[in-house]
Design a protein around this motif. Structure first.
Motif, PDB file in Angstrom:
ATOM      1  N   ASN A  70     -14.791  16.088   8.994  1.00 29.31           N
ATOM      2  CA  ASN A  70     -14.971  16.255   7.547  1.00 29.31           C
ATOM      3  C   ASN A  70     -13.677  16.674   6.872  1.00 29.31           C
ATOM      4  N   GLU A  71     -12.909  17.530   7.545  1.00 29.68           N
ATOM      5  CA  GLU A  71     -11.623  17.965   6.987  1.00 29.68           C
ATOM      6  C   GLU A  71     -10.654  16.792   6.886  1.00 29.68           C
ATOM      7  N   ARG A  72     -10.685  15.911   7.865  1.00 29.98           N
ATOM      8  CA  ARG A  72      -9.819  14.726   7.830  1.00 29.98           C
ATOM      9  C   ARG A  72     -10.184  13.834   6.642  1.00 29.98           C
ATOM     10  N   GLN A  73     -11.464  13.652   6.392  1.00 30.66           N
ATOM     11  CA  GLN A  73     -11.886  12.826   5.267  1.00 30.66           C
ATOM     12  C   GLN A  73     -11.441  13.434   3.941  1.00 30.66           C
ATOM     13  N   ASP A  74     -11.619  14.743   3.794  1.00 30.46           N
ATOM     14  CA  ASP A  74     -11.192  15.418   2.567  1.00 30.46           C
ATOM     15  C   ASP A  74      -9.680  15.340   2.394  1.00 30.46           C
ATOM     16  N   ASN A  75      -8.970  15.444   3.494  1.00 36.30           N
ATOM     17  CA  ASN A  75      -7.509  15.465   3.457  1.00 36.30           C
ATOM     18  C   ASN A  75      -6.929  14.165   2.912  1.00 36.30           C
ATOM     19  N   VAL A  76      -7.531  13.025   3.267  1.00 34.68           N
ATOM     20  CA  VAL A  76      -6.957  11.726   2.885  1.00 34.68           C
ATOM     21  C   VAL A  76      -7.686  11.069   1.719  1.00 34.68           C
ATOM     22  N   ARG A  77      -8.696  11.742   1.172  1.00 36.03           N
ATOM     23  CA  ARG A  77      -9.423  11.160   0.033  1.00 36.03           C
ATOM     24  C   ARG A  77      -8.464  10.978  -1.156  1.00 36.03           C
ATOM     25  N   GLY A  78      -8.383   9.762  -1.675  1.00 32.10           N
ATOM     26  CA  GLY A  78      -7.512   9.478  -2.811  1.00 32.10           C
ATOM     27  C   GLY A  78      -6.029   9.451  -2.477  1.00 32.10           C
ATOM     28  N   ALA A  79      -5.706   9.363  -1.178  1.00 27.58           N
ATOM     29  CA  ALA A  79      -4.302   9.440  -0.767  1.00 27.58           C
ATOM     30  C   ALA A  79      -3.556   8.119  -0.924  1.00 27.58           C
ATOM     31  N   PHE A  80      -4.287   6.994  -1.050  1.00 29.06           N
ATOM     32  CA  PHE A  80      -3.647   5.681  -1.033  1.00 29.06           C
ATOM     33  C   PHE A  80      -3.906   4.914  -2.327  1.00 29.06           C
ATOM     34  N   LYS A  81      -2.957   4.052  -2.645  1.00 27.43           N
ATOM     35  CA  LYS A  81      -3.068   3.257  -3.874  1.00 27.43           C
ATOM     36  C   LYS A  81      -2.281   1.963  -3.726  1.00 27.43           C
ATOM     37  N   VAL A  82      -2.827   0.899  -4.299  1.00 31.39           N
ATOM     38  CA  VAL A  82      -2.086  -0.358  -4.431  1.00 31.39           C
ATOM     39  C   VAL A  82      -1.544  -0.407  -5.850  1.00 31.39           C
ATOM     40  N   PRO A  83      -0.225  -0.407  -6.034  1.00 32.60           N
ATOM     41  CA  PRO A  83       0.312  -0.444  -7.395  1.00 32.60           C
ATOM     42  C   PRO A  83      -0.097  -1.710  -8.135  1.00 32.60           C
ATOM     43  N   GLU A  84      -0.165  -1.613  -9.455  1.00 32.19           N
ATOM     44  CA  GLU A  84      -0.658  -2.715 -10.275  1.00 32.19           C
ATOM     45  C   GLU A  84       0.079  -4.016  -9.985  1.00 32.19           C
ATOM     46  N   GLU A  85       1.398  -3.929  -9.835  1.00 35.78           N
ATOM     47  CA  GLU A  85       2.194  -5.148  -9.636  1.00 35.78           C
ATOM     48  C   GLU A  85       1.972  -5.772  -8.256  1.00 35.78           C
ATOM     49  N   ALA A  86       1.369  -5.024  -7.321  1.00 36.35           N
ATOM     50  CA  ALA A  86       1.138  -5.549  -5.975  1.00 36.35           C
ATOM     51  C   ALA A  86      -0.269  -6.086  -5.782  1.00 36.35           C
ATOM     52  N   ARG A  87      -1.122  -5.939  -6.775  1.00 35.95           N
ATOM     53  CA  ARG A  87      -2.523  -6.360  -6.612  1.00 35.95           C
ATOM     54  C   ARG A  87      -2.646  -7.856  -6.356  1.00 35.95           C
ATOM     55  N   LEU A  92       0.851  -1.193   0.000  1.00 35.71           N
ATOM     56  CA  LEU A  92       0.000   0.000   0.000  1.00 35.71           C
ATOM     57  C   LEU A  92       0.881   1.235   0.000  1.00 35.71           C
ATOM     58  N   LEU A  93       0.613   2.158  -0.930  1.00 38.79           N
ATOM     59  CA  LEU A  93       1.409   3.379  -1.047  1.00 38.79           C
ATOM     60  C   LEU A  93       0.551   4.599  -0.750  1.00 38.79           C
ATOM     61  N   ARG A  94       1.188   5.633  -0.198  1.00 43.09           N
ATOM     62  CA  ARG A  94       0.528   6.930  -0.060  1.00 43.09           C
ATOM     63  C   ARG A  94       1.011   7.804  -1.219  1.00 43.09           C
ATOM     64  N   VAL A  95       0.101   8.131  -2.107  1.00 41.89           N
ATOM     65  CA  VAL A  95       0.467   8.805  -3.351  1.00 41.89           C
ATOM     66  C   VAL A  95       0.103  10.288  -3.347  1.00 41.89           C
ATOM     67  N   LYS A  96      -0.506  10.739  -2.280  1.00 39.27           N
ATOM     68  CA  LYS A  96      -0.909  12.142  -2.174  1.00 39.27           C
ATOM     69  C   LYS A  96      -0.300  12.732  -0.909  1.00 39.27           C
ATOM     70  N   ILE A  97       0.329  13.884  -1.041  1.00 36.01           N
ATOM     71  CA  ILE A  97       0.864  14.562   0.134  1.00 36.01           C
ATOM     72  C   ILE A  97      -0.299  15.201   0.889  1.00 36.01           C
ATOM     73  N   THR A  98      -0.496  14.769   2.113  1.00 32.61           N
ATOM     74  CA  THR A  98      -1.613  15.271   2.916  1.00 32.61           C
ATOM     75  C   THR A  98      -1.103  16.152   4.040  1.00 32.61           C
ATOM     76  N   LYS A  99      -1.976  17.003   4.531  1.00 31.51           N
ATOM     77  CA  LYS A  99      -1.659  17.796   5.713  1.00 31.51           C
ATOM     78  C   LYS A  99      -1.693  16.895   6.944  1.00 31.51           C
ATOM     79  N   GLN A 100      -1.040  17.344   8.004  1.00 33.35           N
ATOM     80  CA  GLN A 100      -1.166  16.625   9.266  1.00 33.35           C
ATOM     81  C   GLN A 100      -2.636  16.615   9.677  1.00 33.35           C
TER      82      GLN A 100
END
Length: 257
Positions: free
Chosen positions: A183-200, A168-176
Motif C-alpha cells: 500500500n505504501e508503494r502505491q501511495d508513493n508513486v500515485r501521480g508520479a508519471f505524466k506524458v507531456p502534451e507534445e508527446a501524446r 513518459l516523465l516522472r514528475v513527482k519526487i518519490t521515496k525509494q
C-alpha cells in the motif's frame, strides 16, 4: 571480434580479454568470454517459463491449463495488458540488478536485455514503441544513470523496435520503494508519471512495452501504465528483467526489494 579502446585503437579479442578479463555476472570469477557465466551461478538462476499467468506472468507450480489466470489477476486486474519477466529475482539476478543499478556496471544491460527479449518475444513483436520507467530529473542528476533506460535501449536495438525515453516523465519526487509495503508503494508513486502534451501523439493508439528492472508489487509500472492510458495508449505491456516470486527469499534479501 574486437573493439576500439577510448583512444580509438582497435583491440582484438585476445588482447581485449587480457586487458579486461571477463568475469561471471554472479560471482565475479574469471570466465572464458564476455557475457558468460560460470556453471554454478548459471544453475542457480530461475528462468521464468510457462506455465504462468497470462496477465501477470506469475509462474504456476503446476500447469492449470492454457490461458488460465492467477487469483491475483482475477481479483485485482492490472491496468496493463500483460507482464513478462526473464528470471526470478532471488540470488544471482538480484546481484546483477544491484551491480547494474548501483555499482557502475552498465555493460550488464546488454546481456540482461537479451534474456528479456527472449522472455518478451510475443509482446515485443506487437510493440509500436519501447519506453523505460523514468527517473525524476533530480534523482537522475544524482545517480547519472537510469538502469531501466539502458535495458530498454538494448531491448529496442535487439528487437528492432523504436525506443523513445522522452515520452513518459516522472514528475513527482518519490521515496525509494525499497522497504515499503504494498500500500505504501502505491501511495508513493500515485501521480508520479505524466506524458507531456507534445508527446501524446507518440502514445495515442499505440501498443507500448514499458521496461523496468524488477517487478515487485507492480505499483510503479501500474502507475506508469495509468499515465500512458490517460494519454491514449491502446495497450501497455510490461517487461522486466526480474520478478519477485513469493517464497524465494531469505529475510536479508526481503529487506532489499
Amino acid at each position: 571480434m574486437g573493439f576500439f579502446d577510448k583512444s580509438g585503437h582497435y583491440l582484438g579479442k585476445a588482447l581485449r580479454n587480457t586487458l579486461f578479463p571477463p568475469h561471471c555476472f554472479g560471482c565475479l570469477e574469471l570466465v572464458a568470454d564476455p557475457g558468460a557465466m560460470c556453471g554454478p551461478c548459471w544453475s542457480k538462476i530461475r528462468f521464468i517459463e510457462r506455465p504462468y499467468c497470462e496477465v501477470l506472468g506469475t509462474p504456476f507450480q503446476h500447469d492449470p491449463g492454457e490461458g488460465l489466470l492467477s487469483a491475483d489477476a482475477l481479483a485485482n486486474p492490472p491496468p496493463f495488458r500483460r507482464a513478462r519477466a526473464a528470471v526470478g529475482f532471488s540470488g544471482v539476478p538480484r546481484r546483477m540488478v544491484q551491480s547494474l543499478k548501483y555499482h557502475d556496471h552498465p555493460e550488464l544491460a546488454r546481456w540482461m536485455a537479451a534474456w528479456m527479449v527472449r522472455a518478451g518475444r510475443q509482446i515485443l513483436t506487437e510493440a509500436d514503441v519501447i519506453l523505460p520507467v523514468p527517473l525524476h530529473p533530480r534523482r537522475f542528476l544524482t545517480r547519472r544513470f537510469n538502469q531501466s533506460a539502458e535495458l530498454a535501449r538494448h531491448i529496442a536495438k535487439q528487437a528492432n523496435r523504436p525506443f523513445d525515453p522522452a515520452v513518459l516523465l516522472r514528475v513527482k519526487i518519490t521515496k525509494q520503494q525499497v522497504g515499503l509495503g504494498a500500500n505504501e508503494r502505491q501511495d508513493n508513486v500515485r501521480g508520479a508519471f505524466k506524458v507531456p502534451e507534445e508527446a501524446r501523439i507518440k502514445v495515442a493508439g499505440k501498443s507500448i512495452v514499458l521496461v523496468d528492472d524488477v517487478y515487485t508489487t507492480g505499483a510503479t509500472v501500474m502507475a506508469a501504465t495509468k499515465a500512458l492510458k490517460r494519454a491514449g495508449a491502446a495497450h501497455v505491456d510490461v517487461l522486466t528483467f526480474a520478478r519477485v516470486i513469493a517464497g524465494d527469499f531469505s529475510a536479508a534479501e526481503l529487506e532489499t526489494i
